[in-house]
Design an enzyme around this catalytic site. Structure first.
Site, PDB file in Angstrom:
ATOM      1  CD1 TRP A  59      -0.535  -1.649   3.058  1.00 61.77           C
ATOM      2  CD2 TRP A  59       0.404   0.338   3.423  1.00 61.77           C
ATOM      3  NE1 TRP A  59       0.123  -1.711   4.272  1.00 61.77           N
ATOM      4  CE2 TRP A  59       0.708  -0.498   4.522  1.00 61.77           C
ATOM      5  CE3 TRP A  59       0.901   1.645   3.438  1.00 61.77           C
ATOM      6  CZ2 TRP A  59       1.474  -0.088   5.609  1.00 61.77           C
ATOM      7  CZ3 TRP A  59       1.677   2.062   4.519  1.00 61.77           C
ATOM      8  CH2 TRP A  59       1.955   1.198   5.582  1.00 61.77           C
TER       9      TRP A  59
ATOM     10  CD  GLU B 104      12.328  -5.710  -5.192  1.00 62.25           C
ATOM     11  OE1 GLU B 104      12.887  -5.479  -4.102  1.00 62.25           O
ATOM     12  OE2 GLU B 104      12.922  -5.690  -6.272  1.00 62.25           O
TER      13      GLU B 104
ATOM     14  CB  CYS C  83      10.735  -1.339   1.445  1.00 64.80           C
ATOM     15  SG  CYS C  83      11.104  -0.533  -0.112  1.00 64.80           S
TER      16      CYS C  83
HETATM   17  P1  NAD Z   1       1.676  -7.310   3.043  1.00 68.09           P
HETATM   18  O1  NAD Z   1       2.662  -8.406   2.885  1.00 68.09           O
HETATM   19  O2  NAD Z   1       0.765  -7.338   4.210  1.00 68.09           O
HETATM   20  O3  NAD Z   1       0.728  -7.207   1.760  1.00 68.09           O
HETATM   21  C1  NAD Z   1       1.259  -7.030   0.464  1.00 68.09           C
HETATM   22  C2  NAD Z   1       0.265  -7.546  -0.557  1.00 68.09           C
HETATM   23  O4  NAD Z   1       0.154  -8.959  -0.409  1.00 68.09           O
HETATM   24  C3  NAD Z   1      -1.150  -6.989  -0.405  1.00 68.09           C
HETATM   25  O5  NAD Z   1      -1.689  -6.758  -1.679  1.00 68.09           O
HETATM   26  C4  NAD Z   1      -1.868  -8.121   0.308  1.00 68.09           C
HETATM   27  O6  NAD Z   1      -3.254  -8.129   0.077  1.00 68.09           O
HETATM   28  C5  NAD Z   1      -1.207  -9.328  -0.327  1.00 68.09           C
HETATM   29  N1  NAD Z   1      -1.311 -10.571   0.452  1.00 68.09           N
HETATM   30  C6  NAD Z   1      -1.493 -10.711   1.783  1.00 68.09           C
HETATM   31  N2  NAD Z   1      -1.527 -12.019   2.107  1.00 68.09           N
HETATM   32  C7  NAD Z   1      -1.351 -12.725   0.970  1.00 68.09           C
HETATM   33  C8  NAD Z   1      -1.270 -14.112   0.655  1.00 68.09           C
HETATM   34  N3  NAD Z   1      -1.378 -15.049   1.593  1.00 68.09           N
HETATM   35  N4  NAD Z   1      -1.057 -14.472  -0.628  1.00 68.09           N
HETATM   36  C9  NAD Z   1      -0.919 -13.537  -1.600  1.00 68.09           C
HETATM   37  N5  NAD Z   1      -1.005 -12.211  -1.366  1.00 68.09           N
HETATM   38  C10 NAD Z   1      -1.209 -11.806  -0.091  1.00 68.09           C
HETATM   39  O7  NAD Z   1       2.530  -5.953   3.020  1.00 68.09           O
HETATM   40  P2  NAD Z   1       2.003  -4.461   3.215  1.00 68.09           P
HETATM   41  O8  NAD Z   1       1.697  -4.270   4.658  1.00 68.09           O
HETATM   42  O9  NAD Z   1       0.980  -4.165   2.195  1.00 68.09           O
HETATM   43  O10 NAD Z   1       3.291  -3.610   2.820  1.00 68.09           O
HETATM   44  C11 NAD Z   1       4.312  -3.301   3.709  1.00 68.09           C
HETATM   45  C12 NAD Z   1       5.505  -4.197   3.473  1.00 68.09           C
HETATM   46  O11 NAD Z   1       5.932  -4.085   2.118  1.00 68.09           O
HETATM   47  C13 NAD Z   1       6.712  -3.808   4.305  1.00 68.09           C
HETATM   48  O12 NAD Z   1       7.306  -4.974   4.823  1.00 68.09           O
HETATM   49  C14 NAD Z   1       7.642  -3.156   3.296  1.00 68.09           C
HETATM   50  O13 NAD Z   1       8.992  -3.175   3.650  1.00 68.09           O
HETATM   51  C15 NAD Z   1       7.346  -3.919   2.060  1.00 68.09           C
HETATM   52  N6  NAD Z   1       7.739  -3.154   0.877  1.00 68.09           N
HETATM   53  C16 NAD Z   1       8.830  -3.569   0.145  1.00 68.09           C
HETATM   54  C17 NAD Z   1       9.254  -2.833  -0.954  1.00 68.09           C
HETATM   55  C18 NAD Z   1      10.443  -3.278  -1.774  1.00 68.09           C
HETATM   56  O14 NAD Z   1      10.545  -2.869  -2.922  1.00 68.09           O
HETATM   57  N7  NAD Z   1      11.347  -4.098  -1.251  1.00 68.09           N
HETATM   58  C19 NAD Z   1       8.565  -1.689  -1.318  1.00 68.09           C
HETATM   59  C20 NAD Z   1       7.464  -1.301  -0.564  1.00 68.09           C
HETATM   60  C21 NAD Z   1       7.054  -2.044   0.536  1.00 68.09           C
END
Ligand code: NAD
Length: 491
Positions: free
Chosen positions: A150, A249, A283
């Site tokens: 998000w 990522e 991130c």
């Molecule tokens: P999240 O893992 O909770 O959710 C990410 C996505 O995965 C959402 O669309 C969610 O609906 C989906 N999801 C959740 N459970 C799932 C499942 N079992 N199977 C498939 N999809 C599923 O993460 P978040 O809270 O949305 O984002 C924050 C995290 O993202 C932080 O850890 C941050 O560091 C990371 N992030 C990484 C980068 C990068 O490029 N390395 C960039 C931005 C954010």
């Protein structure tokens, strides 16, 4: 009230379940849109549509033509960047200055990969086999599922979609349930650019209902995911059972390391930008500030002075520096980590609580928070918080800095502040992270690979190499003349 349907096969369609969920503005607390709540039936329909578009010709569209469509899309993004940025702010509460800069800048990914689309070349291999001609060709994978977080929905999507389309794949996108609107709006530009129906599809909904279904789907060839390490781990396990390609990522606990020979004022600004920009919801947050002991006290004093000037408030105002936390669970998580840090013995020298003043309106705010007296074993130094919480850790020597810097499960990025070029090179070699910034922080570009070591992920996005992660290589052997050979031994 806005209403966003799924976008499947070039059509706007209602969710199979008939259910919708709310999109909440994190600053006002108001529900401003209804979003289609997807399920397995919607996923099936979208994957079938993407598969059909792949099989019926997108992969055969000449790469130059795919590139031309991506250029067109880039122009449309620039035209609508401000509007798309405003939608993102309404959904994620990040600053308009940052979000509109991101939506403008993301057009560059479509230009870069649009230009690269017709430059991925195979090779004629000079093999040791007489009378056989051997060459390689790069082919797309098929349907790529793109699941995003998000915090920067359209930018994170563009890192995947631009390159996947250039390589000849088709896409089913699942944006975060907290910030679906900008991705769904973006589908209008896909259509206007003339990208054929079914090549790009979006199914909105929750992780378990849509994301997990995509990951398990037998007709999806690759998962391109941005999100937390815990979800990434689950996805990787399930994707393995159907032999899918993955790019993950994930999170970080990046060290921002300041040596006594650094330009202190620049380093202070770099430390602030590393943790308080985007309210720490990034991130690449430099959430561990490693300070050489000789400058520790002086640096912390100046850091507090500058952090105190941060204006908390309306993310749509260009005067605001720190906006609301995007989601209620994230807000609670940050408050919990403040307590954990205190209980573990860290000393809170700034903030350490929710901000509830008049500028908070209906939003959930956390004051910019700095902890000193942190040692690297504490949870505040080891676990990703994803909020405006800085852990300050002292060190003595370069070896100390490397050892503390690397002593976490993550390996996304690191900052190094020094005037000594030899030290800058040594540090960039020894830090086990995907990106090292020297005397700067938070620089990213479409031209440069981005991704993590260790628990921060698998694969790279952006840059030349990324396109081959959306393709597979085939080796073709052609005998120059037919001659029966002994069938029982290898040629
Ligand atoms: P999240 O893992 O909770 O959710 C990410 C996505 O995965 C959402 O669309 C969610 O609906 C989906 N999801 C959740 N459970 C799932 C499942 N079992 N199977 C498939 N999809 C599923 O993460 P978040 O809270 O949305 O984002 C924050 C995290 O993202 C932080 O850890 C941050 O560091 C990371 N992030 C990484 C980068 C990068 O490029 N390395 C960039 C931005 C954010």
């Amino acid at each position: 009230m806005e209403r966003y349907q799924h976008y499947i096969g070039g059509q706007w369609v209602d969710p199979a379940s008939g259910d919708w969920f709310d999109s909440v503005n994190p600053y006002t607390g108001d529900v401003w849109a209804k979003i289609a709540k997807g399920n397995a039936a919607d996923v099936d329909r979208a994957v079938a549509s993407a598969n059909n578009a792949f099989e019926s010709g997108w992969a055969d569209v000449k790469p130059t033509e795919r590139g031309r469509l991506l250029y067109k899309l880039a122009d449309l993004i620039e035209r609508d960047a401000q509007r798309l940025g405003e939608i993102e702010v309404r959904d994620n509460g990040k600053l308009i200055a940052e979000m509109s800069a991101q939506t403008h800048y993301m057009s560059q990914w479509y230009r870069y990969y649009g230009g690269l689309a017709d430059k991925v070349e195979g090779a004629v291999i000079p093999t040791d086999k007489a009378g056989i001609f051997n060459f390689t060709r790069y082919e797309p994978l098929g349907v790529v599922a793109m699941i995003t977080a998000w915090n920067s929905p359209l930018l994170l999507l563009s890192w995947k979609l631009s390159v996947a389309l250039a390589a000849g794949n088709t896409a089913v996108i699942k944006p975060s349930e907290f910030t679906s609107a900008s991705t769904l709006e973006f589908m209008n530009l896909i259509e206007e650019a003339g990208i054929p129906p079914g090549v790009v599809n979006t199914v909105s909904g929750f992780g378990q209902d849509v994301g997990a279904e995509l990951v398990a789907h037998p007709d999806v060839a690759k998962i391109a995911f941005t999100g937390s390490d815990r979800t990434g781990q689950k996805i990787n396990k399930i994707a393995a059972s159907t032999f899918k390609h993955v790019t993950l990522e994930l999170g970080g606990k990046s060290p921002n390391i300041v040596f006594e020979d650094a330009d202190i004022e620049s380093a202070v600004m770099g430390a602030i930008s590393g943790i308080f920009a985007a309210t720490g919801q990034t991130c690449i947050a430099g959430s561990r500030l490693l300070l050489q002991r000789s400058i520790h006290d002086q640096f912390v004093e100046r850091l507090i002075e500058v952090a105190k000037t941060a204006q908390i408030g309306d993310p749509m105002s260009t005067d605001t520096h720190v906006g609301p936390v995007t989601t209620p669970p994230q807000y609670q998580k940050i408050l919990d980590y403040i307590e954990i840090a205190k209980q573990d013995g860290a000393k809170c020298v700034l903030g350490g609580q929710a901000y509830t003043g008049p500028a908070a309106k209906g939003g959930q705010f956390i004051e910019p928070t700095i902890f000193t007296d942190v040692n690297n074993k504490m949870r505040i130094a080891q676990e990703e918080v994803f909020g405006p919480l800085l852990a300050v850790i002292p060190f003595d020597t370069e070896e100390d800095a490397i050892s503390i810097g690397n002593d976490v499960d993550f390996g996304l990025a690191a900052g190094v502040w020094t005037q000594d070029i030899g030290r800058a090179i040594r540090m960039s070699e020894k830090l086990r992270v995907g990106t090292v910034w020297v005397n700067t922080y938070r620089a990213v570009s479409f031209t440069s690979p981005f991704g993590g070591y260790k628990r921060s992920g698998i694969g790279r996005e952006s840059g030349l190499e990324a396109i081959k992660q959306y393709m597979q290589v085939k080796s073709v052997w052609i005998a120059q003349q037919t001659s029966p050979a002994n069938p029982f031994i290898m040629r």
